[in-house]
Design an enzyme around this catalytic site. Structure first.
Site, PDB file in Angstrom:
ATOM      1  N   CYS A   1    -113.578 -26.454  13.210  1.00 47.15           N
ATOM      2  CA  CYS A   1    -114.686 -26.337  14.297  1.00 47.15           C
ATOM      3  C   CYS A   1    -115.097 -25.473  14.876  1.00 47.15           C
ATOM      4  CB  CYS A   1    -113.687 -27.028  15.524  1.00 47.15           C
ATOM      5  SG  CYS A   1    -115.349 -28.384  16.795  1.00 47.15           S
TER       6      CYS A   1
ATOM      7  N   CYS B   1    -118.296 -28.359  20.055  1.00 48.31           N
ATOM      8  CA  CYS B   1    -118.047 -28.282  18.846  1.00 48.31           C
ATOM      9  C   CYS B   1    -119.312 -28.424  17.876  1.00 48.31           C
ATOM     10  CB  CYS B   1    -117.394 -29.232  18.824  1.00 48.31           C
ATOM     11  SG  CYS B   1    -115.677 -29.275  19.497  1.00 48.31           S
TER      12      CYS B   1
ATOM     13  N   LYS C   1    -111.953 -39.220  17.142  1.00 43.87           N
ATOM     14  CA  LYS C   1    -111.060 -38.631  18.201  1.00 43.87           C
ATOM     15  C   LYS C   1    -112.392 -38.961  19.322  1.00 43.87           C
ATOM     16  CE  LYS C   1    -111.189 -33.819  19.314  1.00 43.87           C
ATOM     17  NZ  LYS C   1    -111.605 -32.861  18.749  1.00 43.87           N
TER      18      LYS C   1
ATOM     19  N   GLU D   1    -115.484 -45.536  11.452  1.00 44.33           N
ATOM     20  CA  GLU D   1    -115.398 -44.225  11.510  1.00 44.33           C
ATOM     21  C   GLU D   1    -114.991 -43.519  10.066  1.00 44.33           C
ATOM     22  OE1 GLU D   1    -116.862 -41.240  13.014  1.00 44.33           O
ATOM     23  OE2 GLU D   1    -117.966 -42.213  14.769  1.00 44.33           O
TER      24      GLU D   1
ATOM     25  N   LYS E   1    -106.849 -39.776  17.359  1.00 49.70           N
ATOM     26  CA  LYS E   1    -106.692 -38.907  18.520  1.00 49.70           C
ATOM     27  C   LYS E   1    -107.387 -39.255  19.733  1.00 49.70           C
ATOM     28  CE  LYS E   1    -107.678 -33.839  19.337  1.00 49.70           C
ATOM     29  NZ  LYS E   1    -108.407 -32.867  19.279  1.00 49.70           N
TER      30      LYS E   1
ATOM     31  N   SER F   1    -102.174 -32.365  23.673  1.00 49.41           N
ATOM     32  CA  SER F   1    -101.964 -31.363  24.717  1.00 49.41           C
ATOM     33  C   SER F   1    -101.173 -32.621  26.603  1.00 49.41           C
ATOM     34  CB  SER F   1    -102.917 -30.251  24.910  1.00 49.41           C
ATOM     35  OG  SER F   1    -104.070 -30.809  25.020  1.00 49.41           O
TER      36      SER F   1
ATOM     37  N   TYR G   1     -96.761 -31.355  19.278  1.00 50.01           N
ATOM     38  CA  TYR G   1     -96.058 -29.520  20.100  1.00 50.01           C
ATOM     39  C   TYR G   1     -94.681 -29.980  20.836  1.00 50.01           C
ATOM     40  CZ  TYR G   1    -101.096 -29.260  21.119  1.00 50.01           C
ATOM     41  OH  TYR G   1    -102.300 -29.253  21.191  1.00 50.01           O
TER      42      TYR G   1
HETATM   43  C1  PBG Z   1    -111.426 -29.404  19.458  1.00 53.88           C
HETATM   44  C2  PBG Z   1    -110.339 -30.026  19.417  1.00 53.88           C
HETATM   45  C3  PBG Z   1    -109.687 -30.839  20.484  1.00 53.88           C
HETATM   46  C4  PBG Z   1    -108.167 -30.675  19.961  1.00 53.88           C
HETATM   47  C5  PBG Z   1    -107.867 -30.268  18.850  1.00 53.88           C
HETATM   48  N1  PBG Z   1    -109.350 -30.192  18.120  1.00 53.88           N
HETATM   49  C6  PBG Z   1    -110.428 -30.796  22.109  1.00 53.88           C
HETATM   50  C7  PBG Z   1    -111.480 -31.591  22.387  1.00 53.88           C
HETATM   51  O1  PBG Z   1    -112.046 -31.729  21.180  1.00 53.88           O
HETATM   52  O2  PBG Z   1    -111.840 -30.753  23.355  1.00 53.88           O
HETATM   53  C8  PBG Z   1    -107.280 -31.476  21.315  1.00 53.88           C
HETATM   54  C9  PBG Z   1    -105.955 -30.991  20.972  1.00 53.88           C
HETATM   55  C10 PBG Z   1    -104.932 -31.653  21.815  1.00 53.88           C
HETATM   56  O3  PBG Z   1    -105.364 -31.926  23.884  1.00 53.88           O
HETATM   57  O4  PBG Z   1    -103.742 -31.321  22.149  1.00 53.88           O
HETATM   58  N2  PBG Z   1    -112.538 -29.822  18.711  1.00 53.88           N
END
Ligand code: PBG
Length: 326
Positions: A117, A127, A192, A233, A248, A274, A313
């Site tokens: 990314c 990104c 995503k 997608e 995600k 996260s 995690y």
């Molecule tokens: C970056 C990316 C993100 C996450 C993984 N890769 C954050 C975003 O898109 O802002 C999030 C992972 C997480 O929250 O654990 N492209």
């Protein structure tokens, strides 16, 4: 017969025999954050998770491996940022160094997935490439492809593009093949969503959108109101050459996981992000629920929905505390 009350004597073993979903360490991927230098920096927003220099990361992955976690998803974190995110291709950048070190130490025993990314490397935090205040899809593709090839050269087994630009799976597949990395897999972040659950990650990876350009990622990440679009997608990414398709976040998108798993002909991964991790940690630390029970329920729901791979995690804690079935 059919209205007979179901008062069976359900012993624990009978419940286990009849369970439709099982939790195994083989499904787990542990994310880690790689930084330059040595030692580790705790991440306030993600208790128990740290950004790690090479030495600390190798020790951590050694322990993960002893616990039975054989796959890691690595993110690079750096303060070297520029408009095009070129540190993302630097063979001496933190992610490349980490990938090389892990593969040198553990070889085929640890599967290394490398995030691709631009957001941790761009000074604006988007990104993709910014042009006239907008993220420019097609101008981002060559940069992402170059980053993917550089990470394959460092030894990454799996390339994991998380940028959500259209057409990047094809661009990356072609670039990998041209560079003779036909043997590397692509795990695409196929669906995503522009989610509010990424907050702790953006703190950990120093990757939030800054003052230039759009203030959020809604122009390239998915709209949480859409479900059918996720299937489109995922099918597109499959056609473009993705080997694993990811949804995600996880918990707020179980319907999407189920639809994608039914539609595609590839393994489906779910990223328990996260904010989901932090929410569980907060509930548990407030004494409002049992941590292990929460994690088991979370994992089970995502597996039941149809994901075979869980990026979480909580992988390490699940093994340390024996929250899984095996
Ligand atoms: C970056 C990316 C993100 C996450 C993984 N890769 C954050 C975003 O898109 O802002 C999030 C992972 C997480 O929250 O654990 N492209």
């Amino acid at each position: 017969m059919n209205d007979r009350p179901r008062r069976l004597r359900r012993t624990a073993a009978l419940r286990d025999l009849c369970a439709e979903t099982r939790l195994s360490r083989h499904a787990l991927v542990q994310p880690h954050f790689a930084i330059a230098g040595s030692g580790e920096q705790p991440i306030d927003a993600l208790p128990g998770i740290a950004r790690m220099g090479e030495d600390a990361l190798l020790r951590r992955i050694e322990r993960d491996r002893e616990l039975g976690i054989a796959s890691t998803l690595l993110f690079g974190v750096t303060s070297h940022k520029d408009p095009l995110g070129r540190t993302g291709e630097d063979p001496e950048g933190p992610l490349h160094r980490a990938v090389r070190a892990v593969k040198r130490r553990f070889g085929a025993d640890v599967t290394v997935m490398a995030d691709v990314c631009l957001c941790t490397y761009t000074d604006h935090g988007h990104c993709g490439v910014l042009e006239h205040g907008e993220v420019h899809n097609d101008k981002s593709l060559p940069l992402l492809a170059a980053q993917a090839v550089s990470l394959a050269a460092a030894g990454a087994d799996v390339i994991a593009p998380s940028d959500m630009m259209d057409g990047r799976v094809r661009a990356i597949r072609q670039a990998l093949d041209a560079a003779h990395f036909e043997d590397r897999a692509i795990m695409s972040y196929a669906a995503k969503y522009a989610s509010n659950f990424y907050g702790p990650f953006r703190q950990a990876a120093d990757s939030a959108p800054r003052d230039q350009g759009p203030k959020d990622r809604k122009s390239y990440q998915m709209d949480c109101r859409n479900r059918a679009e996720a299937v489109r997608e995922a099918l597109l990414d499959q056609q473009e050459g993705a080997d694993i398709l990811m949804v995600k976040p996880a918990l707020a998108y179980l319907d999407v996981i189920a639809d994608v798993a039914a539609a595609v002909d590839r393994p489906v991964a779910a990223y328990l992000v996260s904010g989901e991790y932090a929410a569980i940690e907060l509930l548990a630390s407030a004494g409002l629920a049992d941590r292990g029970a929460l994690v088991r329920e979370h994992f089970t729901a995502v597996r039941r929905a149809g994901a075979s791979i869980l990026i979480t995690y909580h992988a390490r804690a699940a093994l340390e505390h024996r929250w899984l079935d095996d």
